[in-house]
Design an enzyme around this catalytic site. Structure first.
Site, PDB file in Angstrom:
ATOM      1  N   HIS A 373       0.587  -1.313  -0.313  1.00  0.00           N
ATOM      2  CA  HIS A 373      -0.194  -0.140   0.084  1.00  0.00           C
ATOM      3  C   HIS A 373       0.993   1.235   0.204  1.00  0.00           C
ATOM      4  CE1 HIS A 373      -4.075  -1.671   1.097  1.00  0.00           C
ATOM      5  NE2 HIS A 373      -3.170  -2.653   1.766  1.00  0.00           N
ATOM      6  N   LYS A 564      -8.400  14.591   5.297  1.00  0.00           N
ATOM      7  CA  LYS A 564      -7.525  12.823   4.841  1.00  0.00           C
ATOM      8  C   LYS A 564      -6.422  12.659   5.592  1.00  0.00           C
ATOM      9  CE  LYS A 564      -6.170  13.973   0.511  1.00  0.00           C
ATOM     10  NZ  LYS A 564      -6.127  12.910  -0.796  1.00  0.00           N
ATOM     11  N   ARG A 565      -6.100  12.305   6.697  1.00  0.00           N
ATOM     12  CA  ARG A 565      -4.370  12.138   6.870  1.00  0.00           C
ATOM     13  C   ARG A 565      -3.834  13.122   6.709  1.00  0.00           C
ATOM     14  NH1 ARG A 565      -3.827   8.371  11.252  1.00  0.00           N
ATOM     15  NH2 ARG A 565      -2.676   9.570  11.887  1.00  0.00           N
ATOM     16  N   LYS A 570       0.966  14.188   1.150  1.00  0.00           N
ATOM     17  CA  LYS A 570      -0.155  14.578   0.938  1.00  0.00           C
ATOM     18  C   LYS A 570      -0.564  16.451   0.889  1.00  0.00           C
ATOM     19  CE  LYS A 570      -2.340  11.361   3.705  1.00  0.00           C
ATOM     20  NZ  LYS A 570      -2.895  10.344   2.232  1.00  0.00           N
ATOM     21  N   THR A 672      -8.285   7.032  -1.736  1.00  0.00           N
ATOM     22  CA  THR A 672     -10.344   6.167  -2.128  1.00  0.00           C
ATOM     23  C   THR A 672     -10.733   7.653  -1.927  1.00  0.00           C
ATOM     24  OG1 THR A 672      -9.336   5.410   0.679  1.00  0.00           O
ATOM     25  CG2 THR A 672      -9.296   3.591  -1.197  1.00  0.00           C
ATOM     26  N   LYS A 676     -14.300   8.630  -3.436  1.00  0.00           N
ATOM     27  CA  LYS A 676     -16.302   9.017  -2.974  1.00  0.00           C
ATOM     28  C   LYS A 676     -16.121  10.555  -3.002  1.00  0.00           C
ATOM     29  CE  LYS A 676     -13.828   6.472   0.923  1.00  0.00           C
ATOM     30  NZ  LYS A 676     -12.699   6.484   2.311  1.00  0.00           N
TER      31      LYS A 676
HETATM   32  N1  CRA Z   1      -2.238   5.505   4.139  1.00  0.00           N
HETATM   33  C1  CRA Z   1      -1.662   4.960   0.511  1.00  0.00           C
HETATM   34  O1  CRA Z   1      -1.130   5.758   1.095  1.00  0.00           O
HETATM   35  C2  CRA Z   1      -4.018   4.197  -0.231  1.00  0.00           C
HETATM   36  C3  CRA Z   1      -4.307   3.202   1.120  1.00  0.00           C
HETATM   37  C4  CRA Z   1      -5.483   1.767   0.662  1.00  0.00           C
HETATM   38  C5  CRA Z   1      -2.505   4.086   2.083  1.00  0.00           C
HETATM   39  C6  CRA Z   1      -3.268   5.153   0.266  1.00  0.00           C
HETATM   40  O2  CRA Z   1      -3.083   6.333  -0.705  1.00  0.00           O
HETATM   41  O3  CRA Z   1      -5.394   4.264  -0.530  1.00  0.00           O
HETATM   42  O4  CRA Z   1      -3.037   2.961   1.824  1.00  0.00           O
HETATM   43  N2  CRA Z   1      -1.047   3.467   2.691  1.00  0.00           N
HETATM   44  O5  CRA Z   1      -4.657   1.157  -0.319  1.00  0.00           O
HETATM   45  C7  CRA Z   1      -0.887   2.498   3.632  1.00  0.00           C
HETATM   46  O6  CRA Z   1      -1.552   2.281   4.716  1.00  0.00           O
HETATM   47  C8  CRA Z   1       0.738   1.221   4.724  1.00  0.00           C
HETATM   48  O7  CRA Z   1       0.271   1.769   4.026  1.00  0.00           O
HETATM   49  C9  CRA Z   1      -3.469   5.207   3.362  1.00  0.00           C
HETATM   50  O8  CRA Z   1      -3.622   4.273   3.390  1.00  0.00           O
END
Ligand code: CRA
Length: 838
Positions: A373, A564-565, A570, A672, A676
């Site tokens: 991820h 988002k976080r 970001k 994601t 949305k």
């Molecule tokens: N932080 C990615 O950064 C992705 C999600 C789900 C992340 C996002 O871009 O949409 O995963 N990566 O695939 C992550 O958690 C450990 O890595 C995220 O949520």
């Protein structure tokens, strides 16, 4: 769950009050549960009592579906997907269960008798925040789709007593508050102490010869912890399938150490209990980067061992041996967090079930698949050998053996290439020694995937290049998706109604059908009603903002949203640079004609991430000045909404006009939230990053506001020695904006407060904000102009929604099922005394 005592057969008489789906029965059941479960008379019931009574009423209606589903799986001995994830950010259950059961209206009527609105009871639910962000929420969307597609599946994870912290803002700064989501009880889960399992930690290993003369290893642990499963049903949309989310809580095996107790050391005696319970106590609040915290490794091993033991127990209930384990189970590793499972399955097969190595390895490799991820190098998990070996000595031995055998094969393919060997090794020996969890996952899995097309390409080219060269056939892409049940139907009922009125309701299960909306872009009446709906939703959000933070915003302004976080990659601070640019322009030219905007931010920062916390402070500081500047006359408003979570997401996505997806190209694996927003009719301003690229491909370049460097350009610039100062000195407006922030203008004259942030941008700028600044500003001007033509904007918004079909998690899950898991749907037939879904 199989129970060895199930020879006791007793016909179940189902009371209609526990299953009936009509308003009258639900009303009766609600009163009954209020009295007999909550123990409250209606006159004295609090809102929470009514919520609990309603939750139990709905859970009753899930139970037959759930138990029938589990019984069917057992009887048919089906192939099952296990989604192993340290996080499941499921969000509130009640509304979704009503929608999936198809009884929203009936319940609405039944509740109105209590003098309350269903929406108020729904708002009462504490959301289970058992995840940080995208990864945990993705796992939740996937559970919804698995059930909706009638795929046998179990979601295995950790039942954290405290989920992601609640965020408060004090004087503009983030303050973390413990998330006590369980304090009033959780009506959606059922504890199954009878299915508890034991997990070993610490100690040492020894070899011995068994009664048949075989040479074996055993693990003599320092301490043993018990895992108790807590099960939550996950019902699919308008089907009878209810899969299980099984989360493990850690407990002490013996609450007291009697040796110590008898010596009079009462407190010492409870130590073990306290330590054991700590394992599932709290979620680590880091989104991307992780540090080597021992408790975190304990959490990972704890839930993975519990889950694999659970699968084995279920398997042996229906099968004579574990030879067919890989044929019955497909285990997906959600990032590397559960990747110690590769070694644990080997241990269970070899040490406990006495398989030889080769057979065990064949089963293991054919059981697991791994999803990556993130590309951020600091986020790739690695555990210091010292910690790993001390905590999991037997697993350490097994990993050495896996590595040894793996590297022997590599030496044949790349003779005399020691560099290759050390790059591929599961053990990083370049400095302090580490176990590289991604390497373990790659070696132990039959499939490896990224979460968006670009991300998968970068994995193959970069982060996992050596593995891709070795086994290219294992690699594939599975672009993320989100469930339209939660992210449109549940969160945006007005849009749902408007869509369904035109094209029927098939789109809820077949999101590609949204294409039918394209026929209505030229329908002026439809566009009118589209705009009215958006306005009403924005007005609701405006009320909410006023109530929460006391800021009045105008629903007719452009709602420009970034939730988002908080993370430098970001680039929330790039958004701030745009805001300050507009402010600066208005101050110099008070009559400038700009499109009035409301900027809305939300998101949590990891508690130890200084720069992210400073970005939150910056947003709040800029907000305070701009929102209170009378010369701006409401043309710009900035709002930071505290405590962004699933519940708030459901409120904000439908209200957005513009979705900010502005990460540095090559950094956001997928995203994601971007999906949305767009499926709720927001337009996107974004870089060519993650799934943005695919969203743009789907909605059309003319319906997407693109800016910024591409990944290749980012790499090239870095390689050529990126110098942000060039931008600072050559772009007058940019310099004025950074200087304004640096001067203390937004911090009551304190010019030191934002210095670290401003200096970081001017002298280092690892995420290349300055390189993308002008392109972003220009693109935002285009957005402002486009918004002025409301008819035009509505067309773009409708086309965005119509073309988002690809981003349903149903599509993602179908691809996983066909290309990785090789599982088939299983129809669930309810007994005929159960009322079918409405
Ligand atoms: N932080 C990615 O950064 C992705 C999600 C789900 C992340 C996002 O871009 O949409 O995963 N990566 O695939 C992550 O958690 C450990 O890595 C995220 O949520």
């Amino acid at each position: 769950d199989p129970s060895p005592e199930s020879t006791f057969v007793c016909p179940i008489i189902i009371e209609d009050d526990r299953t009936g789906l009509d308003t009258e029965t639900i009303r009766r059941a609600l009163r009954d549960n209020l009295l007999y479960i909550q123990g409250k008379l209606p006159e004295l019931a609090s809102k929470n009592d009514l919520y609990m009574a309603l939750a139990y009423t709905i859970r009753d209606r899930l139970l037959q579906r759930w138990l029938t589903t589990q019984q069917t799986y057992l009887k048919k001995d089906v192939r099952t997907v296990c989604y192993l994830s340290a996080e499941f950010l499921v969000g509130p259950h009640l509304a979704n269960n009503l929608i999936n059961l198809g009884i929203y209206e009936q319940v609405q009527k039944a509740v109105s008798e209590s003098g309350l609105k269903l929406e108020e009871l729904i708002a009462q639910e504490e959301e289970p925040g058992l995840g940080n962000g995208g990864l945990g929420r993705l796992a939740a969307c996937y559970l919804d789709s698995l059930s909706t597609l009638e795929i046998p599946a179990i979601g295995y994870g950790i039942r954290y007593e405290f989920g992601i912290f609640d965020q408060e803002i004090h004087d503009g700064w983030q303050v973390e508050i413990t998330d006590k989501w369980l304090q009033y009880g959780n009506p959606w889960e059922i504890a199954r102490p009878e299915a508890g399992v034991e997990v070993k930690f610490g100690g040492y290993t020894e070899s011995y010869t068994d009664e048949n003369g075989n040479y074996r290893s055993r693990w003599i642990p320092d301490y043993v912890v018990k895992g108790i499963p807590y099960d939550t049903p996950i019902l699919g949309y308008r089907v009878n399938t209810a899969n299980t989310m099984r989360l493990w809580k850690s407990e002490a095996c013996e609450s007291f150490d009697f040796g110590r107790f008898n010596r009079g050391d009462y407190y010492g005696a409870v130590d073990n209990k306290v330590h054991s319970e700590n394992i599932s106590k709290v979620l680590y609040p880091n989104d991307e980067p992780i540090q080597g915290k021992e408790l975190r490794l304990e959490q990972q091993y704890f839930f993975v061992s519990c889950s694999l033991q659970d699968m084995i127990r279920i398997h042996l209930h229906e099968n004579p041996s574990l030879n067919s384990f890989h044929q019955k189970w497909s285990v997906q590793l959600n990032d590397t967090h559960p990747s110690v499972g590769v070694a644990e399955l080997m241990r269970l097969l070899i040490d406990v079930h006495h398989f030889d190595w080769d057979k065990a390895w064949f089963i293991t490799q054919n059981t697991f698949a791994y999803t990556n991820h993130t590309l951020l190098p600091e986020a790739l998990e690695k555990w210091p050998l010292s910690i790993f070996g001390r905590l999991l000595p037997r697993l350490m031995e097994i990993i050495y053996e896996i590595n040894h055998r793996f590297l022997d094969k590599i030496r044949i393919i790349y003779p005399h290439d020691d560099g290759k060997i050390s790059r591929l090794s599961i053990i990083d020996e370049s400095g302090e020694k580490y176990v590289r969890m991604a390497h373990l996952a790659c070696v132990g899995s039959q499939a490896i995937n990224g979460v968006a097309a670009l991300h998968t390409e970068l994995l193959k080219k970069d982060v996992l290049r050596n593995f891709y060269e070795l086994f290219p056939e294992k690699f594939s892409n599975k672009t993320n998706g989100v469930t339209p049940r939660r992210w449109i139907v549940s969160s945006n009922p007005r849009l749902t109604f408007a869509i369904t009125e035109k094209i029927g309701e098939n789109w809820i299960k077949h999101l590609e059908d949204l294409r039918g909306l394209e026929n209505y872009v030229d329908d002026g009446e439809f566009r009118d009603s589209w705009r009215r709906i958006k306005y009403d939703i924005k007005a609701d959000l405006a009320n909410y903002i006023d109530k929460k933070v006391g800021i009045k915003v105008d629903p007719s302004t452009l709602f420009d949203v970034q939730v988002k976080r908080i993370h430098e990659y970001k680039r929330q601070h790039l958004n701030v640079l745009h805001i300050v640019t507009l402010y600066h322009r208005l101050k110099n030219n008070p009559n400038l004609d700009i499109t009035p905007r409301t900027f809305i931010f939300g998101g949590k920062a990891a508690p130890g991430y200084f720069m992210a916390k400073l970005i939150i402070k910056l947003i709040n500081s800029v907000a305070e000045v701009i929102d209170n500047d009378p010369t701006i006359g409401g043309r710009l408003k900035v709002v930071f909404l505290p405590d962004y979570n699933v519940t708030f997401g459901q409120r904000v996505y439908p209200a957005a006009d513009l979705s900010e997806q502005i990460s540095t190209a090559g950094k956001e694996a997928s995203g994601t939230g971007n999906m949305k927003f767009s499926m709720n009719g927001a337009l996107t301003i974004g870089t060519l990053d993650g799934a943005n690229i695919e969203i743009r491909e789907e909605v059309g370049a003319e319906n997407f506001f693109l800016f910024g460097l591409t990944t290749e350009e980012v790499y090239a610039k870095k390689a050529a020695g990126y110098n942000p100062q060039e931008y600072y000195y050559h772009n007058e407006e940019l310099r004025a904006v950074l200087d304004l922030i640096g001067s203390g203008f937004f911090s009551r004259g304190d010019s030191s407060l934002f210095r670290p942030l401003v200096d970081n941008l001017i002298y280092d700028d690892p995420y290349m904000l300055l390189a993308d600044y002008q392109s972003y500003i220009d693109c935002q001007e285009g957005v402002g102009r486009a918004y002025k033509d409301q008819e035009h904007w509505s067309r773009l918004a409708i086309l965005n929604v119509a073309r988002m079909g690809k981003f349903s998690s149903d599509r993602s899950i179908r691809q996983y099922c066909e290309e990785i898991w090789r599982v088939q749907p299983v129809k669930i037939e309810l007994p005929d005394y159960i009322q079918a879904n409405a």
